[in-house]
Design an enzyme around this catalytic site. Sequence first.
Site, PDB file in Angstrom:
ATOM      1  N   ARG A  50      27.843 -59.927 -12.096  1.00 49.65           N
ATOM      2  CA  ARG A  50      26.422 -60.113 -11.826  1.00 49.65           C
ATOM      3  C   ARG A  50      25.986 -59.053 -10.830  1.00 49.65           C
ATOM      4  O   ARG A  50      26.779 -58.617 -10.001  1.00 49.65           O
ATOM      5  CB  ARG A  50      26.168 -61.502 -11.247  1.00 49.65           C
ATOM      6  CG  ARG A  50      26.637 -62.626 -12.146  1.00 49.65           C
ATOM      7  CD  ARG A  50      26.538 -63.953 -11.432  1.00 49.65           C
ATOM      8  NE  ARG A  50      27.062 -65.048 -12.245  1.00 49.65           N
ATOM      9  CZ  ARG A  50      27.124 -66.308 -11.842  1.00 49.65           C
ATOM     10  NH1 ARG A  50      26.719 -66.638 -10.639  1.00 49.65           N
ATOM     11  NH2 ARG A  50      27.620 -67.238 -12.647  1.00 49.65           N
ATOM     12  N   ASP A  52      22.813 -57.885  -7.984  1.00 51.81           N
ATOM     13  CA  ASP A  52      21.694 -58.371  -7.187  1.00 51.81           C
ATOM     14  C   ASP A  52      20.403 -57.673  -7.601  1.00 51.81           C
ATOM     15  O   ASP A  52      20.416 -56.682  -8.339  1.00 51.81           O
ATOM     16  CB  ASP A  52      21.957 -58.114  -5.702  1.00 51.81           C
ATOM     17  CG  ASP A  52      23.150 -58.886  -5.168  1.00 51.81           C
ATOM     18  OD1 ASP A  52      23.407 -59.997  -5.672  1.00 51.81           O
ATOM     19  OD2 ASP A  52      23.818 -58.373  -4.247  1.00 51.81           O
ATOM     20  N   TYR A 110      31.403 -50.763  -7.115  1.00 52.88           N
ATOM     21  CA  TYR A 110      30.040 -50.556  -6.638  1.00 52.88           C
ATOM     22  C   TYR A 110      29.990 -49.286  -5.802  1.00 52.88           C
ATOM     23  O   TYR A 110      30.900 -49.012  -5.004  1.00 52.88           O
ATOM     24  CB  TYR A 110      29.580 -51.718  -5.752  1.00 52.88           C
ATOM     25  CG  TYR A 110      28.980 -52.900  -6.495  1.00 52.88           C
ATOM     26  CD1 TYR A 110      27.613 -53.129  -6.482  1.00 52.88           C
ATOM     27  CD2 TYR A 110      29.791 -53.784  -7.195  1.00 52.88           C
ATOM     28  CE1 TYR A 110      27.071 -54.207  -7.151  1.00 52.88           C
ATOM     29  CE2 TYR A 110      29.248 -54.868  -7.873  1.00 52.88           C
ATOM     30  CZ  TYR A 110      27.892 -55.081  -7.842  1.00 52.88           C
ATOM     31  OH  TYR A 110      27.354 -56.147  -8.505  1.00 52.88           O
ATOM     32  N   ARG A 197      25.887 -54.710   0.051  1.00 51.84           N
ATOM     33  CA  ARG A 197      24.806 -54.261   0.932  1.00 51.84           C
ATOM     34  C   ARG A 197      25.105 -54.604   2.391  1.00 51.84           C
ATOM     35  O   ARG A 197      24.831 -53.808   3.290  1.00 51.84           O
ATOM     36  CB  ARG A 197      23.484 -54.907   0.505  1.00 51.84           C
ATOM     37  CG  ARG A 197      22.989 -54.428  -0.835  1.00 51.84           C
ATOM     38  CD  ARG A 197      21.672 -55.057  -1.199  1.00 51.84           C
ATOM     39  NE  ARG A 197      21.291 -54.682  -2.557  1.00 51.84           N
ATOM     40  CZ  ARG A 197      20.107 -54.953  -3.084  1.00 51.84           C
ATOM     41  NH1 ARG A 197      19.192 -55.583  -2.381  1.00 51.84           N
ATOM     42  NH2 ARG A 197      19.830 -54.595  -4.318  1.00 51.84           N
TER      43      ARG A 197
END
Length: 204
Positions: A50, A52, A110, A197
């Site tokens: 998933r 964000d 990521y 993040r």
Amino acid sequence: MPAWLLTIEYDGTDFLGFQRQARGRTVQAELEAALARLFGHPVKTVGAGRTDTGVHARGQAVSFRADREFPPERLVAALNYYLPPDIAVRRARTVPEGFNARRAALSRHYQYLVLTRAVRSPLWRRFAYHETGPLDVGQMAWGAARLVGRRDFGAFSPGAVGRMNTVRTLFRASVRAEGELIKFDFEADAFLPHQVRMMVGTLL
């Protein structure tokens, strides 16, 4: 029923992440709408991970089952015809029946970009965080290396604490400068909501 694995790419700026939600635009909802138009019936997809709100993807894996065969190159072209401009299918291939992209994923990667210059960039505004102050790449790389391992990452995802298991294995964490960009790379078995993040914010 044939099972398929897609590799998709998208600009996540205008999405509330990958997973379908009750309200708001999501990548999964757009992809399933395109599949339904192509196959003539509802098609459920499974994403390898998933994302964000606002997160982009270069190569996210998505699996689904359908009721008829398609040559892979034709499937790619047909889906891209129905998809909006901010999503594209890069590749498609058949996989064994019962394949599940989430369960089969070995890791997720990521990358977070930070633009370091005095003046903001209209060209990078969708893809990089702008930081005007001086940054010590060596110190951030030192800190990132100390996040590697199997740990409780709940401190980087407060909303997940008490709702899910917050232990994850971070295989790799690196920070490097390339011109005006600083690139933060993280690879893990899975990530918590907002974890990347918040790790980047902490390192900054």
